[in-house]
Design a protein around this motif. Sequence first.
Motif, PDB file in Angstrom:
ATOM      1  N   SER A 185      15.798  30.888  34.347  1.00  0.00           N
ATOM      2  CA  SER A 185      16.711  29.798  34.665  1.00  0.00           C
ATOM      3  C   SER A 185      17.035  29.852  36.162  1.00  0.00           C
ATOM      4  O   SER A 185      16.942  30.899  36.807  1.00  0.00           O
ATOM      5  N   PHE A 186      17.425  28.715  36.713  1.00  0.00           N
ATOM      6  CA  PHE A 186      17.850  28.688  38.112  1.00  0.00           C
ATOM      7  C   PHE A 186      19.025  29.638  38.327  1.00  0.00           C
ATOM      8  O   PHE A 186      19.081  30.348  39.341  1.00  0.00           O
ATOM      9  N   CYS A 205      16.697  22.234  43.805  1.00  0.00           N
ATOM     10  CA  CYS A 205      15.866  21.971  42.631  1.00  0.00           C
ATOM     11  C   CYS A 205      16.703  21.959  41.356  1.00  0.00           C
ATOM     12  O   CYS A 205      16.475  21.133  40.465  1.00  0.00           O
ATOM     13  N   ARG A 206      17.671  22.859  41.275  1.00  0.00           N
ATOM     14  CA  ARG A 206      18.541  22.875  40.089  1.00  0.00           C
ATOM     15  C   ARG A 206      19.325  21.578  39.981  1.00  0.00           C
ATOM     16  O   ARG A 206      19.399  20.973  38.897  1.00  0.00           O
ATOM     17  N   GLU A 207      19.909  21.123  41.085  1.00  0.00           N
ATOM     18  CA  GLU A 207      20.724  19.915  41.067  1.00  0.00           C
ATOM     19  C   GLU A 207      19.913  18.675  40.712  1.00  0.00           C
ATOM     20  O   GLU A 207      20.436  17.728  40.116  1.00  0.00           O
ATOM     21  N   ASN A 209      17.029  18.823  38.896  1.00  0.00           N
ATOM     22  CA  ASN A 209      16.249  19.102  37.689  1.00  0.00           C
ATOM     23  C   ASN A 209      14.738  19.089  37.971  1.00  0.00           C
ATOM     24  O   ASN A 209      13.956  18.473  37.238  1.00  0.00           O
ATOM     25  N   HIS A 237      13.506  26.819  35.614  1.00  0.00           N
ATOM     26  CA  HIS A 237      14.014  25.507  35.230  1.00  0.00           C
ATOM     27  C   HIS A 237      15.451  25.616  34.749  1.00  0.00           C
ATOM     28  O   HIS A 237      16.016  26.718  34.638  1.00  0.00           O
ATOM     29  N   ASN A 238      16.048  24.472  34.451  1.00  0.00           N
ATOM     30  CA  ASN A 238      17.400  24.456  33.898  1.00  0.00           C
ATOM     31  C   ASN A 238      17.371  24.970  32.480  1.00  0.00           C
ATOM     32  O   ASN A 238      16.425  24.706  31.710  1.00  0.00           O
TER      33      ASN A 238
END
Length: 242
Positions: A185-186, A205-207, A209, A237-238
């Motif tokens: 996970s991020f 990238c997290r914000e 997705n 990834h999320n």
Amino acid sequence: MTIPHFKRILLKLSGEVLMGPGQFGIDPGTVDRVAGEVAAAKAAGHELCLVVGGGNIFRGIAGAAKGFDRTSADYMGMLATVMNAIAVQNALEKIGVETRVQSAIPMASVCEPYIRRRAIRHMEKGRIVIFAAGTGNPFFTTDTAAALRAAEMGCDALFKGTSVDGVYDADPKKVEGARRYDALSFGRVLADNLKVMDAAAVALCRENNIPIVVFNIREDGNLASVLRGEGSSTIVHNETEN
């Protein structure tokens, strides 16, 4: 693991990849091989854009450590990425792949200025767009530039081509038995400081997705293999994603 099929991807290449077996500069044979990997991915139906680092020529933070003003050193590093982008463009066009280089620092005699709508249009026409000069600002890495451009281009994923086949819990080149993660996970990457990309890039990238796929670009045919869901890689990834 099965990696989802990604239609539009941003490929981040470190400058060090382009050195090949050397210690500095650009190795033409290696650039040609990487271009072949990119062309094969395009032939498989993927839309691609690239961000290339400049560490094989000049790295801003290293220059600053040796006495350069940090801002000046970062601008020098950005210019190095333009040289690498033109080298990759040349290799791709030699094998019939149409490309455009866009620079965040305008230099009209050499390449296009970065214009988001124009870049998207190039991709829609089947061209590979190579983004150079980072974000155009000092104190930001090309990792952050890659995450930013991936978000702006509406990419399905950011692929980071490195010299290892994924993310490990320790440096696999130094620690025997280091374990590779299939997925992370991020939040885990940031909390454990796993050095996938810099924190700003991971947060972007997290914000937005945008999954990050880390794989070994030095292995022949590996980009196409990972895009098919084969081979070794790590996907970040999320946590809510399947």
